[in-house]
Design a protein around this motif. Structure first.
Motif: not given
Length: 96
Positions: A65, A44, A69
Motif C-alpha cells: 500500500h 486506500t 501511494l
C-alpha cells in the motif's frame, strides 16, 4: 485482508495496463482522476485497515500500500506512461 488488497490492486493495474489512465494520477486529468477515484478510495480504505490491524499486532506497515501511494502523482516528462507502469507492477506482483 492483504490478499483482497492485492487482488483489487491487480484488477486495477490490469485496467490501467489496457490503456485506462488515472490510477497513478500522473496526468492530473479530471476525467481520468474521477474514473479512478472509487478504486483509489477502496485501495486506500483497505490499506488503512490493514495498517491498523498490523499496528495492533506490532507489525510494520503494509509495504504494498505504501508503495502504491508513493507511486501516485505528477511525474517528469521522462517517466513511462501509466499503462507501462501498470504492466511493470503486474509483472512484479504476478511473479512474486
Amino acid at each position: 485482508m492483504e490478499n483482497d488488497y492485492r487482488d483489487t490492486l491487480i484488477a486495477a493495474l490490469r485496467t490501467t495496463a489496457a490503456g485506462k489512465w488515472g490510477l497513478f494520477d500522473h496526468r492530473r486529468d479530471k476525467v481520468a482522476r474521477a474514473a479512478a477515484a472509487p478504486t483509489v478510495a477502496r485501495l486506500t480504505e483497505m490499506g488503512e485497515a490493514i495498517d491498523a490491524a498490523r499496528e495492533q499486532l506490532g507489525l510494520p506497515p503494509f509495504d504494498l500500500h505504501a508503495e502504491f501511494l508513493a507511486s501516485r502523482g505528477p511525474v517528469g516528462p521522462e517517466a513511462v506512461g501509466e499503462p507501462n507502469q501498470a504492466r511493470a507492477w503486474l509483472d512484479r506482483l504476478t511473479l512474486a
